[in-house]
Design a protein around this motif. Structure first.
Motif, PDB file in Angstrom:
ATOM      1  N   CYS A  71       0.471  -1.444   3.512  1.00  0.00           N
ATOM      2  CA  CYS A  71      -0.514  -1.998   4.446  1.00  0.00           C
ATOM      3  C   CYS A  71      -1.193  -3.237   3.838  1.00  0.00           C
ATOM      4  O   CYS A  71      -1.068  -3.518   2.649  1.00  0.00           O
TER       5      CYS A  71
ATOM      6  N   ARG B  80      -1.286   5.644   4.972  1.00  0.00           N
ATOM      7  CA  ARG B  80      -1.546   5.343   6.383  1.00  0.00           C
ATOM      8  C   ARG B  80      -0.239   4.980   7.063  1.00  0.00           C
ATOM      9  O   ARG B  80       0.607   4.331   6.457  1.00  0.00           O
TER      10      ARG B  80
ATOM     11  N   GLY C 150       0.887   3.053  -0.632  1.00  0.00           N
ATOM     12  CA  GLY C 150      -0.361   3.038  -1.391  1.00  0.00           C
ATOM     13  C   GLY C 150      -1.368   4.053  -0.896  1.00  0.00           C
ATOM     14  O   GLY C 150      -1.968   4.774  -1.688  1.00  0.00           O
ATOM     15  N   CYS C 151      -1.569   4.115   0.437  1.00  0.00           N
ATOM     16  CA  CYS C 151      -2.658   4.942   0.985  1.00  0.00           C
ATOM     17  C   CYS C 151      -2.193   5.960   2.015  1.00  0.00           C
ATOM     18  O   CYS C 151      -3.024   6.675   2.578  1.00  0.00           O
TER      19      CYS C 151
ATOM     20  N   CYS D 222       2.399   3.828   4.516  1.00  0.00           N
ATOM     21  CA  CYS D 222       2.033   2.974   3.389  1.00  0.00           C
ATOM     22  C   CYS D 222       2.174   3.752   2.075  1.00  0.00           C
ATOM     23  O   CYS D 222       1.624   4.838   1.937  1.00  0.00           O
TER      24      CYS D 222
ATOM     25  N   CYS E 289      -3.480  -2.559   0.834  1.00  0.00           N
ATOM     26  CA  CYS E 289      -2.775  -2.212  -0.410  1.00  0.00           C
ATOM     27  C   CYS E 289      -1.989  -3.397  -0.958  1.00  0.00           C
ATOM     28  O   CYS E 289      -1.772  -3.486  -2.165  1.00  0.00           O
TER      29      CYS E 289
HETATM   30 ZN   LIG Z   1      -2.145   1.143   2.233  1.00  0.00          ZN
END
Ligand SMILES: [Zn+2]
Length: 236
Positions: free
Chosen positions: A45, A39, A36-37, A34, A48
């Motif tokens: 995800c 993961r 954004g994060c 991901c 996000c």
């Molecule tokens: Zn994410």
């Protein structure tokens, strides 16, 4: 109108990976992370993706208190999120890191915002990227966004515009030079009927609106009825 935009077969993807070098090959081999994060599992995800939906329920148009800076001759400009955090990282990964899988969630966000706020339009047209950039990336990110959004909205998508001549990379220029750099660079593509159409331009991010305004003028010059625009993000 947009033949060949369905998911490419694995054979052609591998051929493309070979052509585009190691980054795309890795893209195919590794599970997505991901943007954004970080993961693992998906390029963006579910949590996000929420950052792209922060404005989805807002009424159309500019919030009260914001200067009316709709660039003429656009009749409407909508966007999903401010160009910061997740939206900024996702757009950068789509444009500069070869992460084309992000076109799906970003295009879906565009579709969601347009479904809520769009006043009209019967044809999605991506803002044409520079041919040099398309060659470098191996794909046209705005076309991918428009294709994904059109798929959700059930609107036709057409590359109705092209650049009349290449411009210096926009991100390398200041705001004033960006506006000056864009005068008259877009034109209607031969063979794509824009006459009588209400065009909705699709792009990743709007900053000054000069690019969208340039595209809108080209659509109107070609006989288009009206031009609106929707982007993933807005930079201030
Ligand atoms: Zn994410």
């Amino acid at each position: 109108m947009l033949r060949g935009m369905s998911a490419p077969g694995i054979a052609s993807r591998l051929v493309e990976a070979f052509r585009n070098g190691a980054s795309v090959a890795l893209d195919l081999a590794l599970p997505a992370t991901c943007v954004g994060c970080r993961r693992e599992g998906s390029p963006l995800c579910r949590e996000c993706r929420g950052w792209l939906m922060v404005r989805v329920e807002n009424p159309p148009g500019l919030p009260i208190g914001v200067a009316a800076d709709l660039p003429p001759p656009l009749v409407q400009l909508e966007w999903c999120a401010p160009f910061t955090g997740v939206s900024r990282r996702a757009i950068h990964a789509l444009k500069y890191s070869g992460e084309r899988r992000l076109a799906r969630p970003l295009g879906e966000a565009v579709a969601a915002r347009w479904r809520r706020a769009g006043a009209g339009g019967d044809l999605l047209v991506p803002v044409p990227a520079s041919p040099d950039r398309i060659r470098e990336r191996g794909y046209d990110h705005a076309l991918l966004l428009a294709a994904m959004a059109g798929d959700v909205l059930r609107l036709p998508v057409s590359q109705g515009l092209e650049r009349a001549h290449d411009t210096a990379a926009q991100h390398a220029l200041g705001r004033a030079s960006r506006a000056a750099n864009l005068g008259g660079v877009f034109r209607a593509r031969a063979g794509v009927p824009l006459r009588g159409r209400w065009v909705v331009l699709v792009d990743d991010v709007v900053t000054t609106g000069a690019t969208l305004a340039g595209c809108a003028m080209a659509v109107l010059d070609a006989g288009g009825t009206a031009v609106s625009a929707v982007t993933v993000a807005r930079e201030r």
